[in-house]
Write a protein that holds these residues in place. Structure first.
Motif, PDB file in Angstrom:
ATOM      1  N   GLU A 139       5.011  -2.222   7.244  1.00 49.05           N
ATOM      2  CA  GLU A 139       3.973  -1.439   7.925  1.00 49.05           C
ATOM      3  C   GLU A 139       4.036   0.043   7.591  1.00 49.05           C
ATOM      4  OE1 GLU A 139       7.578  -1.786  10.433  1.00 49.05           O
ATOM      5  OE2 GLU A 139       6.253  -3.294   9.603  1.00 49.05           O
ATOM      6  N   ARG A 140       5.099   0.509   6.960  1.00 50.10           N
ATOM      7  CA  ARG A 140       5.229   1.943   6.675  1.00 50.10           C
ATOM      8  C   ARG A 140       4.619   2.357   5.342  1.00 50.10           C
ATOM      9  NH1 ARG A 140      11.503   2.253   7.669  1.00 50.10           N
ATOM     10  NH2 ARG A 140      11.224   0.601   6.184  1.00 50.10           N
TER      11      ARG A 140
ATOM     12  N   GLU B  11       3.748   4.542  -2.068  1.00 53.45           N
ATOM     13  CA  GLU B  11       4.130   5.717  -1.296  1.00 53.45           C
ATOM     14  C   GLU B  11       4.454   5.223   0.100  1.00 53.45           C
ATOM     15  OE1 GLU B  11       1.437   9.024  -1.533  1.00 53.45           O
ATOM     16  OE2 GLU B  11       0.919   8.491  -3.596  1.00 53.45           O
ATOM     17  N   ILE B  12       5.688   5.510   0.518  1.00 54.28           N
ATOM     18  CA  ILE B  12       6.200   5.002   1.773  1.00 54.28           C
ATOM     19  C   ILE B  12       7.004   6.106   2.432  1.00 54.28           C
ATOM     20  CG2 ILE B  12       8.300   4.072   0.715  1.00 54.28           C
ATOM     21  CD1 ILE B  12       8.018   1.626   2.520  1.00 54.28           C
ATOM     22  N   ASN B  13       7.243   5.986   3.716  1.00 53.47           N
ATOM     23  CA  ASN B  13       8.101   6.959   4.385  1.00 53.47           C
ATOM     24  C   ASN B  13       9.492   6.860   3.767  1.00 53.47           C
ATOM     25  OD1 ASN B  13       6.000   7.631   6.075  1.00 53.47           O
ATOM     26  ND2 ASN B  13       6.630   6.205   7.672  1.00 53.47           N
ATOM     27  N   GLY B  14       9.920   7.907   3.126  1.00 53.86           N
ATOM     28  CA  GLY B  14      11.173   7.893   2.380  1.00 53.86           C
ATOM     29  C   GLY B  14      10.866   7.959   0.900  1.00 53.86           C
ATOM     30  N   PRO B  15      11.824   7.593   0.064  1.00 50.70           N
ATOM     31  CA  PRO B  15      11.585   7.644  -1.383  1.00 50.70           C
ATOM     32  C   PRO B  15      10.514   6.651  -1.820  1.00 50.70           C
ATOM     33  CG  PRO B  15      13.927   7.343  -0.885  1.00 50.70           C
ATOM     34  CD  PRO B  15      13.195   7.223   0.397  1.00 50.70           C
ATOM     35  N   ASP B  16       9.641   7.089  -2.713  1.00 48.59           N
ATOM     36  CA  ASP B  16       8.592   6.218  -3.240  1.00 48.59           C
ATOM     37  C   ASP B  16       9.209   5.147  -4.128  1.00 48.59           C
ATOM     38  OD1 ASP B  16       6.863   7.863  -1.930  1.00 48.59           O
ATOM     39  OD2 ASP B  16       6.130   8.868  -3.725  1.00 48.59           O
ATOM     40  N   MET B  17       8.457   4.072  -4.336  1.00 46.23           N
ATOM     41  CA  MET B  17       8.931   2.957  -5.146  1.00 46.23           C
ATOM     42  C   MET B  17       7.985   2.743  -6.320  1.00 46.23           C
ATOM     43  SD  MET B  17       9.794   0.413  -2.012  1.00 46.23           S
ATOM     44  CE  MET B  17      10.973  -0.586  -2.848  1.00 46.23           C
TER      45      MET B  17
ATOM     46  N   ARG C  71      11.971  -5.772   0.500  1.00 47.05           N
ATOM     47  CA  ARG C  71      12.915  -6.549   1.313  1.00 47.05           C
ATOM     48  C   ARG C  71      14.331  -6.033   1.147  1.00 47.05           C
ATOM     49  NH1 ARG C  71      12.590 -12.277  -0.328  1.00 47.05           N
ATOM     50  NH2 ARG C  71      11.367 -11.512  -2.053  1.00 47.05           N
ATOM     51  N   ARG C  72      14.708  -5.690  -0.086  1.00 45.59           N
ATOM     52  CA  ARG C  72      16.047  -5.153  -0.338  1.00 45.59           C
ATOM     53  C   ARG C  72      16.229  -3.836   0.400  1.00 45.59           C
ATOM     54  NH1 ARG C  72      18.536  -1.631  -4.026  1.00 45.59           N
ATOM     55  NH2 ARG C  72      20.677  -2.209  -4.456  1.00 45.59           N
ATOM     56  N   ARG C  73      15.230  -3.001   0.367  1.00 48.48           N
ATOM     57  CA  ARG C  73      15.285  -1.705   1.060  1.00 48.48           C
ATOM     58  C   ARG C  73      15.395  -1.911   2.570  1.00 48.48           C
ATOM     59  NH1 ARG C  73      11.691   3.432   0.198  1.00 48.48           N
ATOM     60  NH2 ARG C  73      11.733   4.300   2.280  1.00 48.48           N
TER      61      ARG C  73
END
Length: 125
Positions: A39-40, A67-73, A98-100
């Protein structure tokens, strides 16, 4: 219960490739799975590139940027078909999410446990 009130942005672009409505719909369906699992996510950008100079098994490249709260993937997948590339890309990004999530959960629980070594008993106050 569905959280349809959150604003998730999906950007799909084609490089040296015309995006068909079926391809756009396919990307939307695959992105919905990622938005359901996490959801983030603020924004999900997908670039599908066609390179005729590559060998046939690597002609389509799908690049994803979350783009997510925290480092982007970021992730990238090369294959011989556009739909297959999108499918593999979303699977790869789902595994990364899932790993994150597991890492954050383990880190949260690890920080809350007291660090006691064998034979040590805490002193009463």
């Amino acid at each position: 219960m569905s959280n349809d009130n959150r604003a998730n942005e999906l950007i799909v672009s084609g490089i040296h490739l015309d995006l068909t409505p079926s391809l756009k719909t396919f990307v939307q369906e695959k992105a919905d799975r990622l938005f359901r699992h996490e959801e983030r996510i603020i924004r999900f950008r997908v670039e599908i590139e066609f390179d005729p100079q590559q060998k046939p098994s690597h002609r389509f490249t799908a690049k994803g940027h979350i783009e997510i709260n925290g480092p982007d993937m970021n992730a990238s997948v090369m294959t011989d078909e556009a739909h297959k590339a999108v499918s593999l890309l979303t699977d790869k990004l789902d595994r990364m999410l899932r790993r994150r999530s597991r890492f954050i959960k383990v880190k949260r629980h690890r920080d809350s446990l007291p660090q006691l070594s064998e034979g040590m008993v805490p002193n009463p106050v």
